[in-house]
Design a protein around this motif. Sequence first.
Motif, PDB file in Angstrom:
ATOM      1  N   LEU A  48       0.719  -0.821  -0.187  1.00 48.74           N
ATOM      2  CA  LEU A  48      -0.281  -0.230  -0.291  1.00 48.74           C
ATOM      3  C   LEU A  48       1.094   1.546   0.003  1.00 48.74           C
ATOM      4  N   LYS A  49       0.233   2.365  -0.574  1.00 47.24           N
ATOM      5  CA  LYS A  49       1.165   3.591  -0.669  1.00 47.24           C
ATOM      6  C   LYS A  49       1.371   4.146   1.291  1.00 47.24           C
ATOM      7  N   LEU A  50       3.101   4.510   1.247  1.00 44.09           N
ATOM      8  CA  LEU A  50       3.728   4.866   1.935  1.00 44.09           C
ATOM      9  C   LEU A  50       3.905   6.245   1.633  1.00 44.09           C
ATOM     10  N   LEU A  51       3.485   6.852   2.935  1.00 45.06           N
ATOM     11  CA  LEU A  51       4.604   8.532   2.384  1.00 45.06           C
ATOM     12  C   LEU A  51       5.418   8.511   3.624  1.00 45.06           C
ATOM     13  N   CYS A  52       6.429   9.013   4.278  1.00 50.49           N
ATOM     14  CA  CYS A  52       7.441   9.033   4.507  1.00 50.49           C
ATOM     15  C   CYS A  52       7.446  11.000   5.184  1.00 50.49           C
ATOM     16  N   LEU A  53       7.806  10.744   5.882  1.00 52.11           N
ATOM     17  CA  LEU A  53       7.309  12.278   6.250  1.00 52.11           C
ATOM     18  C   LEU A  53       8.893  12.890   7.325  1.00 52.11           C
ATOM     19  N   PHE A 109      12.057  24.282  29.111  1.00 60.89           N
ATOM     20  CA  PHE A 109      12.444  22.951  28.116  1.00 60.89           C
ATOM     21  C   PHE A 109      11.418  21.962  27.934  1.00 60.89           C
ATOM     22  N   MET A 110      11.196  21.380  29.304  1.00 61.46           N
ATOM     23  CA  MET A 110      11.311  20.387  28.980  1.00 61.46           C
ATOM     24  C   MET A 110       9.138  20.654  27.976  1.00 61.46           C
ATOM     25  N   SER A 111       8.625  21.539  28.373  1.00 62.24           N
ATOM     26  CA  SER A 111       7.461  21.421  28.006  1.00 62.24           C
ATOM     27  C   SER A 111       7.277  21.961  26.231  1.00 62.24           C
ATOM     28  N   LEU A 112       8.200  22.517  26.159  1.00 60.29           N
ATOM     29  CA  LEU A 112       8.728  22.826  24.606  1.00 60.29           C
ATOM     30  C   LEU A 112       9.442  21.317  23.860  1.00 60.29           C
ATOM     31  N   ALA A 113      10.092  20.437  24.842  1.00 58.85           N
ATOM     32  CA  ALA A 113      10.683  19.339  23.887  1.00 58.85           C
ATOM     33  C   ALA A 113       9.501  18.573  23.433  1.00 58.85           C
ATOM     34  N   ASN A 114       8.375  18.326  24.071  1.00 59.49           N
ATOM     35  CA  ASN A 114       6.840  17.041  24.225  1.00 59.49           C
ATOM     36  C   ASN A 114       6.172  18.625  23.249  1.00 59.49           C
ATOM     37  N   THR A 115       6.282  19.830  22.740  1.00 64.92           N
ATOM     38  CA  THR A 115       5.772  20.925  21.864  1.00 64.92           C
ATOM     39  C   THR A 115       6.245  20.075  20.281  1.00 64.92           C
ATOM     40  N   ARG A 116       7.084  20.063  20.208  1.00 61.22           N
ATOM     41  CA  ARG A 116       8.322  19.249  19.111  1.00 61.22           C
ATOM     42  C   ARG A 116       7.054  18.431  19.014  1.00 61.22           C
ATOM     43  N   ALA A 117       7.094  17.535  19.448  1.00 61.21           N
ATOM     44  CA  ALA A 117       6.460  16.216  18.875  1.00 61.21           C
ATOM     45  C   ALA A 117       5.142  16.402  18.684  1.00 61.21           C
ATOM     46  N   ARG A 118       4.223  16.776  18.996  1.00 58.43           N
ATOM     47  CA  ARG A 118       2.743  17.374  19.183  1.00 58.43           C
ATOM     48  C   ARG A 118       2.536  18.563  17.489  1.00 58.43           C
ATOM     49  N   LEU A 119       3.345  18.916  17.495  1.00 59.23           N
ATOM     50  CA  LEU A 119       3.712  19.635  15.996  1.00 59.23           C
ATOM     51  C   LEU A 119       3.075  18.628  14.892  1.00 59.23           C
ATOM     52  N   ARG A 120       4.597  17.900  15.417  1.00 59.50           N
ATOM     53  CA  ARG A 120       4.616  16.369  14.315  1.00 59.50           C
ATOM     54  C   ARG A 120       4.032  15.426  13.830  1.00 59.50           C
ATOM     55  N   TYR A 126      -2.561  16.014   9.139  1.00 59.48           N
ATOM     56  CA  TYR A 126      -2.483  17.163   8.298  1.00 59.48           C
ATOM     57  C   TYR A 126      -2.741  15.914   7.090  1.00 59.48           C
ATOM     58  N   PHE A 127      -1.288  15.178   6.003  1.00 56.57           N
ATOM     59  CA  PHE A 127      -1.205  14.623   5.321  1.00 56.57           C
ATOM     60  C   PHE A 127      -2.732  13.459   5.519  1.00 56.57           C
ATOM     61  N   ALA A 128      -2.189  12.914   6.760  1.00 57.10           N
ATOM     62  CA  ALA A 128      -3.767  11.043   6.748  1.00 57.10           C
ATOM     63  C   ALA A 128      -5.002  11.939   5.708  1.00 57.10           C
ATOM     64  N   ALA A 129      -5.153  12.924   6.815  1.00 56.15           N
ATOM     65  CA  ALA A 129      -6.585  13.619   6.360  1.00 56.15           C
ATOM     66  C   ALA A 129      -6.283  13.395   4.812  1.00 56.15           C
ATOM     67  N   LEU A 130      -5.484  13.817   3.887  1.00 53.53           N
ATOM     68  CA  LEU A 130      -5.835  14.810   2.672  1.00 53.53           C
ATOM     69  C   LEU A 130      -5.634  13.330   1.492  1.00 53.53           C
ATOM     70  N   GLU A 131      -5.163  12.561   2.219  1.00 52.34           N
ATOM     71  CA  GLU A 131      -4.492  11.515   1.193  1.00 52.34           C
ATOM     72  C   GLU A 131      -5.449  10.168   2.060  1.00 52.34           C
TER      73      GLU A 131
END
Length: 266
Positions: A48-53, A109-120, A126-131
């Motif tokens: 099946l199709k696989l999109l790697c981000l 600093f810890m909160s912003l580290a987790n924010t990185r994961a949530r942005l990802r 976003y792409f899952a919904a598009l495709e």
Amino acid sequence: MQTEKVVTHIVNWLKDYALDAKQKGFVIGISGGIDSAVTSTLCAKTGLKLLCLEMPIHQSENQVTRASRHIQWLQDHFSNVDRQLVNLTPVFDGLVAALPAVDNEEERFMSLANTRARLRMTSLYYFAALERYLVAGTGNKVEDFGVGFYTKYGDGGVDLSPIADLLKTEVYEIAEFLGVNHEIIEAAPTDGLWGDNRTDEDQIGASYPELEWAMKMSDLEKQPDDFSGREKEVFRIFKKFNSSNKHKMVPIPVCEIPEVLKSPLG
């Protein structure tokens, strides 16, 4: 472990799940680490199709390079793999600039580290919904059900978890079988949330083989005083993380209202 049969089982499970859900494939964030490398390869093997981000946020160069080389390896071996670079660094910096200052810089600093994961996670969906793709999780058994070493609604926000019943050492075994690049297999595990080269072991204080042992001992209902020396230290580390991160590993608590209170008065 019957590695080839385990691989076949996971690949069939992934394909059946996606088809039953009427989805066209999978999207996964590639970090340059062993878990995302194995998970993405298993997804690719479904046909099946696989999109790697690729989603760098002030990422160290070696992590970016490993991720890029792995995606290229996938594309060299599988015709169903696409790649997309989403540079989240300016997004992250913009959010940081918009947030108010705080007194406790360590907690920020810890909160912003987790924010990185949530942005990802937001980018993946976003792409899952598009495709019409499913977001494939990359957590292994020790991370997901032992020490809770992931970000709630970050890398823990997924549609399905193909390797969550595999210990980290078993993930490495599958990586060898699949032919994953050795630079990934040999790299020290890291969550990639800090913009430097700190490893999972640096953060946790124990290696994955040690944590696997502690998880087994915990399942046997052992107590810290049953051990001494390094074993006692590792077991205490495991229990500390397991307890403090329990909120990630259990269903969201629901306040159940007694029926008598829902009934009209009188």
